[in-house]
Write a protein that holds these residues in place. Structure first.
Motif, PDB file in Angstrom:
ATOM      1  N   ASP A  86       0.769  -0.954   0.012  1.00 11.18           N
ATOM      2  CA  ASP A  86       0.016  -0.032  -0.136  1.00 11.18           C
ATOM      3  C   ASP A  86       0.959   1.278  -0.051  1.00 11.18           C
ATOM      4  O   ASP A  86       1.903   1.207   0.737  1.00 11.18           O
ATOM      5  N   GLN A  87       0.402   2.218  -0.696  1.00  9.56           N
ATOM      6  CA  GLN A  87       1.368   3.395  -0.915  1.00  9.56           C
ATOM      7  C   GLN A  87      -0.094   4.568  -0.768  1.00  9.56           C
ATOM      8  O   GLN A  87      -0.934   4.466  -1.303  1.00  9.56           O
ATOM      9  N   GLY A  88       0.313   5.434   0.262  1.00  9.06           N
ATOM     10  CA  GLY A  88      -0.629   6.402   0.588  1.00  9.06           C
ATOM     11  C   GLY A  88      -0.099   7.735   0.681  1.00  9.06           C
ATOM     12  O   GLY A  88       0.725   8.012   1.095  1.00  9.06           O
ATOM     13  N   TRP A  89      -1.389   8.658   0.377  1.00  9.34           N
ATOM     14  CA  TRP A  89      -0.809  10.227   0.389  1.00  9.34           C
ATOM     15  C   TRP A  89      -2.072  10.931   1.055  1.00  9.34           C
ATOM     16  O   TRP A  89      -3.201  10.705   0.646  1.00  9.34           O
ATOM     17  N   ASP A 359      -5.505  13.328  17.334  1.00 10.82           N
ATOM     18  CA  ASP A 359      -6.716  12.657  18.131  1.00 10.82           C
ATOM     19  C   ASP A 359      -6.792  11.188  17.738  1.00 10.82           C
ATOM     20  O   ASP A 359      -7.544  10.585  17.801  1.00 10.82           O
ATOM     21  N   SER A 360      -5.451  10.636  17.668  1.00  4.45           N
ATOM     22  CA  SER A 360      -5.287   9.329  17.209  1.00  4.45           C
ATOM     23  C   SER A 360      -6.212   8.732  16.155  1.00  4.45           C
ATOM     24  O   SER A 360      -6.523   7.669  16.211  1.00  4.45           O
ATOM     25  N   GLY A 361      -6.481   9.583  15.342  1.00  5.38           N
ATOM     26  CA  GLY A 361      -7.284   9.214  14.263  1.00  5.38           C
ATOM     27  C   GLY A 361      -8.724   9.224  14.405  1.00  5.38           C
ATOM     28  O   GLY A 361      -9.487   8.515  13.405  1.00  5.38           O
ATOM     29  N   HIS A 362      -9.281   9.808  15.675  1.00  2.00           N
ATOM     30  CA  HIS A 362     -10.691   9.623  15.807  1.00  2.00           C
ATOM     31  C   HIS A 362     -11.516  10.851  15.060  1.00  2.00           C
ATOM     32  O   HIS A 362     -10.859  11.792  14.639  1.00  2.00           O
ATOM     33  N   GLY A 363     -12.614  10.456  14.753  1.00  2.20           N
ATOM     34  CA  GLY A 363     -13.561  11.411  14.011  1.00  2.20           C
ATOM     35  C   GLY A 363     -15.079  10.964  14.103  1.00  2.20           C
ATOM     36  O   GLY A 363     -15.466   9.935  14.616  1.00  2.20           O
ATOM     37  N   GLY A 364     -16.046  11.935  13.429  1.00  6.80           N
ATOM     38  CA  GLY A 364     -17.124  11.691  13.736  1.00  6.80           C
ATOM     39  C   GLY A 364     -18.173  11.169  12.366  1.00  6.80           C
ATOM     40  O   GLY A 364     -19.133  10.714  12.464  1.00  6.80           O
ATOM     41  N   GLU A 365     -17.376  11.754  11.297  1.00  8.52           N
ATOM     42  CA  GLU A 365     -18.077  11.263  10.022  1.00  8.52           C
ATOM     43  C   GLU A 365     -17.178  10.940   9.076  1.00  8.52           C
ATOM     44  O   GLU A 365     -15.957  11.468   8.814  1.00  8.52           O
ATOM     45  N   TYR A 366     -17.534   9.695   8.173  1.00  4.48           N
ATOM     46  CA  TYR A 366     -16.318   9.393   7.498  1.00  4.48           C
ATOM     47  C   TYR A 366     -17.047   8.993   6.211  1.00  4.48           C
ATOM     48  O   TYR A 366     -18.092   8.346   5.910  1.00  4.48           O
ATOM     49  N   HIS A 367     -16.430   9.154   4.873  1.00  5.30           N
ATOM     50  CA  HIS A 367     -16.839   8.888   3.643  1.00  5.30           C
ATOM     51  C   HIS A 367     -15.618   7.869   2.959  1.00  5.30           C
ATOM     52  O   HIS A 367     -14.556   8.445   3.100  1.00  5.30           O
ATOM     53  N   GLY A 368     -15.721   6.703   2.320  1.00  6.41           N
ATOM     54  CA  GLY A 368     -14.834   6.016   1.678  1.00  6.41           C
ATOM     55  C   GLY A 368     -15.178   5.709   0.270  1.00  6.41           C
ATOM     56  O   GLY A 368     -16.279   5.167   0.090  1.00  6.41           O
ATOM     57  N   PHE A 369     -14.389   5.881  -0.629  1.00 11.74           N
ATOM     58  CA  PHE A 369     -14.628   5.723  -2.244  1.00 11.74           C
ATOM     59  C   PHE A 369     -13.604   4.896  -2.594  1.00 11.74           C
ATOM     60  O   PHE A 369     -12.526   5.278  -2.815  1.00 11.74           O
ATOM     61  N   TYR A 370     -13.958   3.508  -3.298  1.00 13.85           N
ATOM     62  CA  TYR A 370     -12.903   2.627  -3.586  1.00 13.85           C
ATOM     63  C   TYR A 370     -13.368   2.184  -4.900  1.00 13.85           C
ATOM     64  O   TYR A 370     -14.439   1.723  -5.466  1.00 13.85           O
ATOM     65  N   LEU A 371     -12.454   1.971  -5.933  1.00 12.62           N
ATOM     66  CA  LEU A 371     -12.342   1.461  -7.112  1.00 12.62           C
ATOM     67  C   LEU A 371     -11.399   0.533  -7.553  1.00 12.62           C
ATOM     68  O   LEU A 371     -10.061   1.081  -7.431  1.00 12.62           O
ATOM     69  N   THR A 386      -6.031  -5.194  -6.928  1.00 12.61           N
ATOM     70  CA  THR A 386      -5.401  -3.847  -6.853  1.00 12.61           C
ATOM     71  C   THR A 386      -6.798  -2.974  -6.717  1.00 12.61           C
ATOM     72  O   THR A 386      -7.856  -3.145  -7.038  1.00 12.61           O
ATOM     73  N   GLY A 387      -6.676  -1.718  -5.940  1.00  9.06           N
ATOM     74  CA  GLY A 387      -7.604  -0.779  -5.816  1.00  9.06           C
ATOM     75  C   GLY A 387      -7.145   0.574  -5.157  1.00  9.06           C
ATOM     76  O   GLY A 387      -5.943   0.775  -4.638  1.00  9.06           O
ATOM     77  N   LEU A 388      -7.809   1.487  -5.635  1.00  7.46           N
ATOM     78  CA  LEU A 388      -7.508   3.123  -5.143  1.00  7.46           C
ATOM     79  C   LEU A 388      -8.697   3.670  -4.498  1.00  7.46           C
ATOM     80  O   LEU A 388      -9.762   3.456  -4.802  1.00  7.46           O
ATOM     81  N   ASN A 403      -8.063  13.737   4.897  1.00  6.39           N
ATOM     82  CA  ASN A 403      -8.352  13.402   3.593  1.00  6.39           C
ATOM     83  C   ASN A 403      -6.972  12.491   2.917  1.00  6.39           C
ATOM     84  O   ASN A 403      -6.161  13.223   3.098  1.00  6.39           O
ATOM     85  N   GLY A 404      -7.248  11.612   2.435  1.00  6.50           N
ATOM     86  CA  GLY A 404      -6.226  10.913   2.134  1.00  6.50           C
ATOM     87  C   GLY A 404      -6.634   9.812   0.776  1.00  6.50           C
ATOM     88  O   GLY A 404      -7.755   9.448   0.804  1.00  6.50           O
ATOM     89  N   TRP A 405      -5.516   9.586   0.107  1.00  4.77           N
ATOM     90  CA  TRP A 405      -5.567   8.488  -1.218  1.00  4.77           C
ATOM     91  C   TRP A 405      -4.769   7.268  -0.744  1.00  4.77           C
ATOM     92  O   TRP A 405      -3.695   7.425  -0.282  1.00  4.77           O
ATOM     93  N   SER A 406      -4.956   6.293  -0.855  1.00  9.03           N
ATOM     94  CA  SER A 406      -4.260   5.160  -0.760  1.00  9.03           C
ATOM     95  C   SER A 406      -4.465   4.147  -2.248  1.00  9.03           C
ATOM     96  O   SER A 406      -5.543   3.917  -2.745  1.00  9.03           O
ATOM     97  N   TRP A 407      -3.420   3.605  -2.618  1.00  4.69           N
ATOM     98  CA  TRP A 407      -3.329   2.531  -3.462  1.00  4.69           C
ATOM     99  C   TRP A 407      -2.775   1.196  -3.259  1.00  4.69           C
ATOM    100  O   TRP A 407      -1.618   1.249  -2.670  1.00  4.69           O
TER     101      TRP A 407
END
Length: 415
Positions: A86-89, A359-371, A386-388, A403-407
């Motif tokens: 995995d490579q992430g930005w 905050d150790s990666g905590h939050g209240g609202e999450y969206h994820g888009f995978y292709l 493979t997936g982005l 906000n992040g991308w990962s491949w």
């Protein structure tokens, strides 16, 4: 932390038990094979069809014994190897599998899963005895933990019962084996509500178009069997087959429910840094699967009731899939999750590895888009994935957001 020697089964005893079970079944297989051979001239079965490919020959080699009837009807070694990169930005820094501990990597590739064991069918095929251990990636200590060891018996389609240690199945993606999931990693909320692998008893069956299952487990996930130092986990599920009603190749809707007591853990006393408590009192999943020809569509509506300071969480997963060719499949996934009191947390694989996470990666609202795309060389038994993915998390403490991308790319194989 409780020493390994004080657990119900020490690794040395476990190795011996697995070895003796395997040797006993192998010996029984050899004995039955000898009897079968002595009767070959009297009554020969129809000639077996030759394997149609080199893959059939390779994947058929772990099968040591096979018969149509008898106490032992099938015995085979089984195993799996899952490698991924995995490579992430992100706006909180770059990350990837290179940031995972060296003990779980081969160079920059993470050994996501590596397991070895056996599988068998008993009592004219109605019984099943399976065992697997996790193997450490660095081989310094070969044995990692007992993954599964259980016995099941199918009285009929209406009733199957089992006992031992296995995965506590819950929700759409965790009722699908890691061998056959369509994305490199499961969804955020799916993993948050998942418990672990426990010692217990269970039953399942079919009644007309309905399918049901119930399970009860000791609530401590240990390296081997339970030490009875944890709580309890109860699960129940009910599904309905809509295949005939819809005219689809596959159509079903399922409801899963689980209840955990306060002492239930996802890592028991025999793990370093344990116990790690399970954060939810109860969880629910309403999921469905729809397939027709090369197309598939899968959904899951999830809710978890938090314990103590853990806020309630809810979300939805939508996952379309399409076979462009016999071997090439495209997969999409949208996931939305909402958590009270910053009750969500970025995935440990791999977004949470970003160096600037607040905050150790905590939050209240999450969206994820995978292709992504999957190429099946030999079905799910040997495939490339493979997936982005793009994810956003808002509402974190200290004014944090993400906000992040990962491949991700993966090699998955099992036998």
């Amino acid at each position: 932390m409780v020493p390994l020697a004080r657990t119900l089964f020490s690794p040395r005893k476990l190795h011996l038990a697995l070895l003796l079970a395997g040797l006993a079944l192998c010996s029984l297989a050899s004995a039955q094979q000898a009897v079968t051979g002595s009767l070959a001239n009297a009554a020969r079965a129809p000639a077996a069809v030759r394997p149609t490919s080199i893959f059939d020959q390779i994947w058929g080699s772990p099968v040591l014994y096979k018969a149509e009837s008898g106490f032992l009807t099938n015995f085979a070694f089984q195993g799996l190897l899952h490698l991924q990169d995995d490579q992430g930005w992100s706006d909180r820094g770059d990350f990837g599998t290179r940031d995972r501990p060296e003990s779980v990597r081969w160079s920059d590739f993470e050994v996501r899963r590596m397991r070895l064991g056996f599988k068998s069918k008993l009592m004219d095929g109605k019984g099943r005895l399976d065992g697997l251990i996790d193997v450490n990636a660095n081989f310094n200590q070969f044995y990692g933990r007992m993954n599964i060891l259980f016995f099941e018996y199918a009285f009929s389609d209406a009733l199957t019962v089992g006992f031992g240690k296995r995965k506590a199945y819950f929700s759409l993606e965790h009722t699908i084996s890691s061998r056959e999931i369509l994305t490199v990693e499961r969804a955020l909320l799916t993993n948050a509500l998942f418990t672990s692998r426990y010692t217990g008893i269970w039953a399942s069956g079919k009644a007309g178009k309905f399918q049901w299952d119930v399970a009860g487990y000791a609530g401590d996930d240990e390296r081997e069997f339970t030490t009875f130092h944890g709580g309890a986990l109860i699960q129940a599920g009910l599904g309905y087959d809509l295949k005939e009603a819809t005219g689809l190749d596959r159509a079903s809707i399922n409801f899963d429910y689980q209840k955990a007591t306060a002492d239930t853990s996802v890592k028991g006393n025999t793990f370093e840094g344990a116990p790690v408590p399970y954060l939810f009192e109860s969880a629910m999943s309403l999921n469905s699967s729809w397939e027709k020809g090369p197309r598939g569509f899968y959904t899951d509506i999830l809710h978890g009731h938090g314990r103590g300071s853990q806020g309630d969480v809810s979300g939805i997963i939508l996952m379309p899939a399409f076979y462009a060719t016999k071997n090439l499949q495209f997969v999409g996934r949208y996931q939305y999750a909402l958590g009270e009191n910053d009750g969500l947390r970025l995935a440990s694989r791999y977004d949470r590895l970003a160096t600037g996470i607040t905050d150790s990666g905590h939050g209240g609202e999450y969206h994820g888009f995978y292709l992504g795309a999957n190429y099946y060389i030999y079905g799910h038994k040997l495939k490339l994935m493979t997936g982005l993915e793009f994810v956003t998390l808002s509402g974190g403490g200290h004014g944090g957001s993400y906000n992040g991308w990962s491949w991700s790319s993966a090699l998955r194989m099992y036998f």
